[in-house]
Design a protein around this motif. Structure first.
Motif, PDB file in Angstrom:
ATOM      1  N   GLY A  18       0.824  -1.215   0.000  1.00 30.17           N
ATOM      2  CA  GLY A  18       0.000   0.000   0.000  1.00 30.17           C
ATOM      3  C   GLY A  18       0.850   1.253   0.000  1.00 30.17           C
ATOM      4  N   VAL A  19       1.908   1.246   0.789  1.00 26.40           N
ATOM      5  CA  VAL A  19       2.783   2.423   0.829  1.00 26.40           C
ATOM      6  C   VAL A  19       3.456   2.644  -0.521  1.00 26.40           C
ATOM      7  CG1 VAL A  19       4.884   3.354   1.862  1.00 26.40           C
ATOM      8  CG2 VAL A  19       3.140   2.284   3.310  1.00 26.40           C
ATOM      9  N   LEU A  20       3.949   1.577  -1.139  1.00 24.27           N
ATOM     10  CA  LEU A  20       4.605   1.719  -2.436  1.00 24.27           C
ATOM     11  C   LEU A  20       3.646   2.237  -3.501  1.00 24.27           C
ATOM     12  CD1 LEU A  20       6.788  -1.538  -2.462  1.00 24.27           C
ATOM     13  CD2 LEU A  20       7.539   0.831  -2.056  1.00 24.27           C
ATOM     14  N   ILE A  21       2.426   1.725  -3.503  1.00 24.80           N
ATOM     15  CA  ILE A  21       1.435   2.185  -4.496  1.00 24.80           C
ATOM     16  C   ILE A  21       1.103   3.653  -4.284  1.00 24.80           C
ATOM     17  CG2 ILE A  21      -0.949   1.887  -5.258  1.00 24.80           C
ATOM     18  CD1 ILE A  21      -0.624  -1.115  -4.697  1.00 24.80           C
ATOM     19  N   PHE A  22       0.955   4.058  -3.022  1.00 21.55           N
ATOM     20  CA  PHE A  22       0.626   5.455  -2.747  1.00 21.55           C
ATOM     21  C   PHE A  22       1.738   6.390  -3.227  1.00 21.55           C
ATOM     22  CE2 PHE A  22       0.740   9.133   0.122  1.00 21.55           C
ATOM     23  CZ  PHE A  22      -0.514   9.662  -0.111  1.00 21.55           C
ATOM     24  N   ARG A  23       2.967   6.035  -2.989  1.00 18.85           N
ATOM     25  CA  ARG A  23       4.081   6.878  -3.450  1.00 18.85           C
ATOM     26  C   ARG A  23       4.148   6.927  -4.973  1.00 18.85           C
ATOM     27  NH1 ARG A  23       9.279   5.688   0.516  1.00 18.85           N
ATOM     28  NH2 ARG A  23       8.338   6.526   2.454  1.00 18.85           N
ATOM     29  N   LEU A  24       3.927   5.792  -5.602  1.00 13.16           N
ATOM     30  CA  LEU A  24       3.982   5.763  -7.062  1.00 13.16           C
ATOM     31  C   LEU A  24       2.912   6.647  -7.678  1.00 13.16           C
ATOM     32  CD1 LEU A  24       5.323   4.559  -9.563  1.00 13.16           C
ATOM     33  CD2 LEU A  24       3.727   2.640  -9.403  1.00 13.16           C
ATOM     34  N   LEU A  25       1.703   6.633  -7.137  1.00 10.86           N
ATOM     35  CA  LEU A  25       0.635   7.478  -7.668  1.00 10.86           C
ATOM     36  C   LEU A  25       0.921   8.961  -7.421  1.00 10.86           C
ATOM     37  CD1 LEU A  25      -2.524   5.386  -6.652  1.00 10.86           C
ATOM     38  CD2 LEU A  25      -1.503   5.658  -8.924  1.00 10.86           C
ATOM     39  N   GLY A  26       1.522   9.276  -6.315  1.00 12.68           N
ATOM     40  CA  GLY A  26       1.845  10.671  -6.022  1.00 12.68           C
ATOM     41  C   GLY A  26       2.876  11.235  -6.990  1.00 12.68           C
ATOM     42  N   ARG A  27       3.825  10.434  -7.391  1.00 11.53           N
ATOM     43  CA  ARG A  27       4.821  10.904  -8.343  1.00 11.53           C
ATOM     44  C   ARG A  27       4.221  11.127  -9.721  1.00 11.53           C
ATOM     45  NH1 ARG A  27      10.197   7.187  -7.005  1.00 11.53           N
ATOM     46  NH2 ARG A  27      10.586   8.057  -4.897  1.00 11.53           N
ATOM     47  N   ARG A  28       3.285  10.313 -10.120  1.00  9.57           N
ATOM     48  CA  ARG A  28       2.688  10.468 -11.450  1.00  9.57           C
ATOM     49  C   ARG A  28       1.829  11.739 -11.546  1.00  9.57           C
ATOM     50  NH1 ARG A  28       0.857   4.393 -13.403  1.00  9.57           N
ATOM     51  NH2 ARG A  28       2.969   3.532 -13.554  1.00  9.57           N
ATOM     52  N   ARG A  29       1.078  12.034 -10.552  1.00 10.65           N
ATOM     53  CA  ARG A  29       0.216  13.214 -10.605  1.00 10.65           C
ATOM     54  C   ARG A  29       1.050  14.512 -10.546  1.00 10.65           C
ATOM     55  NH1 ARG A  29      -4.550  11.506  -6.380  1.00 10.65           N
ATOM     56  NH2 ARG A  29      -5.460   9.800  -7.639  1.00 10.65           N
ATOM     57  N   GLY A  30       2.129  14.568  -9.939  1.00  8.56           N
ATOM     58  CA  GLY A  30       2.967  15.773  -9.799  1.00  8.56           C
ATOM     59  C   GLY A  30       2.416  16.742  -8.762  1.00  8.56           C
ATOM     60  N   GLY A  31       3.285  17.602  -8.186  1.00  6.89           N
ATOM     61  CA  GLY A  31       2.849  18.546  -7.160  1.00  6.89           C
ATOM     62  C   GLY A  31       2.427  19.891  -7.785  1.00  6.89           C
ATOM     63  N   PRO A  32       2.022  20.955  -7.047  1.00  6.35           N
ATOM     64  CA  PRO A  32       1.618  22.283  -7.581  1.00  6.35           C
ATOM     65  C   PRO A  32       2.829  23.031  -8.162  1.00  6.35           C
ATOM     66  CG  PRO A  32       1.714  22.270  -5.157  1.00  6.35           C
ATOM     67  CD  PRO A  32       1.884  20.865  -5.589  1.00  6.35           C
ATOM     68  N   ALA A  33       2.567  23.947  -9.187  1.00  2.61           N
ATOM     69  CA  ALA A  33       3.663  24.667  -9.892  1.00  2.61           C
ATOM     70  C   ALA A  33       4.406  25.556  -8.912  1.00  2.61           C
ATOM     71  CB  ALA A  33       3.104  25.528 -11.027  1.00  2.61           C
ATOM     72  N   ALA A  34       5.683  25.492  -9.012  1.00  5.18           N
ATOM     73  CA  ALA A  34       6.502  26.294  -8.098  1.00  5.18           C
ATOM     74  C   ALA A  34       6.458  27.765  -8.534  1.00  5.18           C
ATOM     75  CB  ALA A  34       7.950  25.780  -8.107  1.00  5.18           C
ATOM     76  N   PRO A  35       6.371  28.733  -7.645  1.00  5.74           N
ATOM     77  CA  PRO A  35       6.331  30.180  -8.032  1.00  5.74           C
ATOM     78  C   PRO A  35       7.631  30.625  -8.699  1.00  5.74           C
ATOM     79  CG  PRO A  35       6.629  29.920  -5.662  1.00  5.74           C
ATOM     80  CD  PRO A  35       6.346  28.565  -6.188  1.00  5.74           C
ATOM     81  N   ALA A  36       7.485  31.556  -9.724  1.00  7.02           N
ATOM     82  CA  ALA A  36       8.674  32.040 -10.456  1.00  7.02           C
ATOM     83  C   ALA A  36       9.533  32.866  -9.506  1.00  7.02           C
ATOM     84  CB  ALA A  36       8.256  32.905 -11.639  1.00  7.02           C
ATOM     85  N   PRO A  37      10.758  32.791  -9.683  1.00  4.86           N
ATOM     86  CA  PRO A  37      11.633  33.536  -8.766  1.00  4.86           C
ATOM     87  C   PRO A  37      11.523  35.042  -9.030  1.00  4.86           C
ATOM     88  CG  PRO A  37      12.916  32.438 -10.483  1.00  4.86           C
ATOM     89  CD  PRO A  37      11.527  31.961 -10.615  1.00  4.86           C
ATOM     90  N   VAL A  38      11.451  35.788  -7.975  1.00  4.18           N
ATOM     91  CA  VAL A  38      11.331  37.260  -8.062  1.00  4.18           C
ATOM     92  C   VAL A  38      12.734  37.849  -8.124  1.00  4.18           C
ATOM     93  CG1 VAL A  38      10.506  39.346  -6.922  1.00  4.18           C
ATOM     94  CG2 VAL A  38       9.200  37.187  -6.742  1.00  4.18           C
ATOM     95  N   THR A  39      12.957  38.634  -9.216  1.00  5.68           N
ATOM     96  CA  THR A  39      14.285  39.241  -9.377  1.00  5.68           C
ATOM     97  C   THR A  39      14.260  40.647  -8.785  1.00  5.68           C
ATOM     98  OG1 THR A  39      13.677  40.004 -11.590  1.00  5.68           O
ATOM     99  CG2 THR A  39      14.792  37.876 -11.432  1.00  5.68           C
ATOM    100  N   ALA A  40      15.213  40.975  -8.045  1.00  2.02           N
ATOM    101  CA  ALA A  40      15.270  42.331  -7.437  1.00  2.02           C
ATOM    102  C   ALA A  40      15.693  43.349  -8.502  1.00  2.02           C
ATOM    103  CB  ALA A  40      16.301  42.309  -6.286  1.00  2.02           C
ATOM    104  N   PRO A  41      15.093  44.580  -8.506  1.00  4.21           N
ATOM    105  CA  PRO A  41      15.471  45.594  -9.500  1.00  4.21           C
ATOM    106  C   PRO A  41      16.918  46.037  -9.295  1.00  4.21           C
ATOM    107  CG  PRO A  41      14.033  46.509  -7.819  1.00  4.21           C
ATOM    108  CD  PRO A  41      14.068  45.061  -7.569  1.00  4.21           C
ATOM    109  N   ALA A  42      17.475  46.468 -10.400  1.00  3.66           N
ATOM    110  CA  ALA A  42      18.886  46.897 -10.319  1.00  3.66           C
ATOM    111  C   ALA A  42      18.972  48.192  -9.506  1.00  3.66           C
ATOM    112  CB  ALA A  42      19.452  47.152 -11.732  1.00  3.66           C
ATOM    113  N   PRO A  43      19.968  48.357  -8.738  1.00  2.00           N
ATOM    114  CA  PRO A  43      20.059  49.586  -7.925  1.00  2.00           C
ATOM    115  C   PRO A  43      20.334  50.815  -8.824  1.00  2.00           C
ATOM    116  CG  PRO A  43      22.032  48.227  -7.695  1.00  2.00           C
ATOM    117  CD  PRO A  43      21.073  47.454  -8.485  1.00  2.00           C
ATOM    118  N   VAL A  44      19.707  51.925  -8.435  1.00  2.00           N
ATOM    119  CA  VAL A  44      19.872  53.174  -9.207  1.00  2.00           C
ATOM    120  C   VAL A  44      21.183  53.823  -8.764  1.00  2.00           C
ATOM    121  CG1 VAL A  44      18.902  55.427  -9.717  1.00  2.00           C
ATOM    122  CG2 VAL A  44      17.394  53.437  -9.331  1.00  2.00           C
ATOM    123  N   THR A  45      22.019  54.145  -9.774  1.00  2.09           N
ATOM    124  CA  THR A  45      23.326  54.769  -9.473  1.00  2.09           C
ATOM    125  C   THR A  45      23.335  56.221  -9.935  1.00  2.09           C
ATOM    126  OG1 THR A  45      24.221  53.972 -11.579  1.00  2.09           O
ATOM    127  CG2 THR A  45      24.527  52.549  -9.653  1.00  2.09           C
TER     128      THR A  45
END
Length: 322
Positions: free
Chosen positions: A284-311
């Motif tokens: 049962g444990v093996l089947i549960f893990r196998l099904l979880g890998r096939r469905r995939g988890g939620p999309a990871a958020p895009a990384p937020v890039t910090a604005p370039a500093p004003v010089t």
């Protein structure tokens, strides 16, 4: 003195002569009656049949007369010996073979034999042995030594009176058969012959029955009968424990070892009982893990890039003032 003596002798002689004449007359009258009866039985069929039927009581009376005159005394007694032995033997087939050897060595023989198994698988054998009276006691002792004696029954029956009675009756019956045959030889009519033949057949059958009884008594008294029952020991019976220090130590060691084996046995049984459930849980444990890998988890958020500093714009360096 001589005269009275002579007279007495003459009187005694006269009495003796009278007694002899009386005995002779009685015997002559008996012989005449017998011969006339025989002639009459041959001449008249009905009377012959009546005489034939009445002859048996006369034979019995003659036999009783012979017994009253003097019953034959045998030089030895006739005893029927029987015994039953129940012996517990570790190896029943070997004990049975040894019993045959013992009986045959004593001059006897083996009769009926049967072997069976009970519900627990133990072997039981029952055999009938015929043993001569001379080796009867010795054979009983040897058979009891085949194992552990559980039961012994011995019986002795004196049948001397039966043997004497049967022999006397056989003698009288044979004489009766001879008399009937003599009447048949003297018979002239067919009806007389037929009647006498029927009477002869009846008396001959009675004679054969007595002879068979005599043979049975001879066989029973000539060989003793021993019934041997062999059985294997009960495996559930606990052996007798020995006393002493080392015996106690050995019992304690054996008890501890037995407890250890029982514990291991219980653990193995518990593991064997839980093994199917453990396998199912793992699947049962093996089947549960196998099904979880096939469905995939939620999309990871895009990384937020910090604005370039004003010089600030580059300025010319200040000139030092003079």
């Amino acid at each position: 003195m001589n005269a009275p003596t002579t007279a007495a002798r003459r009187a005694l002689a006269a009495l003796a002569l009278a007694g002899v004449l009386a005995l002779t007359g009685c015997s002559g009258s008996d012989g005449g009656s017998l011969s006339s009866a025989d002639d009459k039985s041959v001449a008249e069929p009905a009377q012959a049949q009546a005489d034939g039927k009445a002859e048996a009581p006369s034979d019995a009376a003659g036999a009783s007369g012979e017994k009253s005159k003097g019953t034959p005394v045998l030089d030895r007694s006739f005893i029927v010996r029987t015994a039953t032995l129940t012996v517990e033997a570790k190896d029943v087939p070997d004990a049975l073979a040894e019993s045959r050897t013992l009986v045959e060595a004593a001059g006897g023989y083996v009769g009926d034999e049967s072997t069976s198994l009970d519900d627990e698988g133990r072997e039981h054998s029952r055999v009938t042995l015929r043993v001569p009276p001379g080796g009867y006691d010795r054979v009983l002792g040897d058979l009891a030594g085949l194992g552990r004696l559980l039961e012994r029954k011995v019986n002795a029956e004196d049948v001397t009176s039966q043997v004497v009675d049967v022999e006397s009756r056989i003698k009288s019956q044979r004489a009766s058969v001879v008399r009937v045959r003599e009447l048949m030889d003297r018979a002239t009519k067919l009806s007389d012959v037929v009647t006498l033949e029927g009477e002869l057949s009846t008396r001959q059958a009675d004679l054969e029955a007595l002879e068979a009884q005599q043979a049975s008594l001879k066989e029973r008294t000539g060989m003793a009968t021993v019934t041997l029952v062999l059985t294997e020991p009960d495996p559930s019976a606990a052996p007798k424990k020995a006393d002493g220090f080392w015996a106690s130590v050995g019992d304690a060691l054996g008890g501890g070892w037995h407890a250890l084996l029982v514990t291991l046995r219980v653990l193995l049984i518990a593991l064997a009982a839980a093994l199917p459930f453990a396998v199912l849980a793992l699947l049962g444990v093996l089947i549960f893990r196998l099904l979880g890998r096939r469905r995939g988890g939620p999309a990871a958020p895009a990384p937020v890039t910090a604005p370039a500093p004003v010089t600030a714009p580059a300025t010319a360096p200040e000139q030092p003032r003079p």
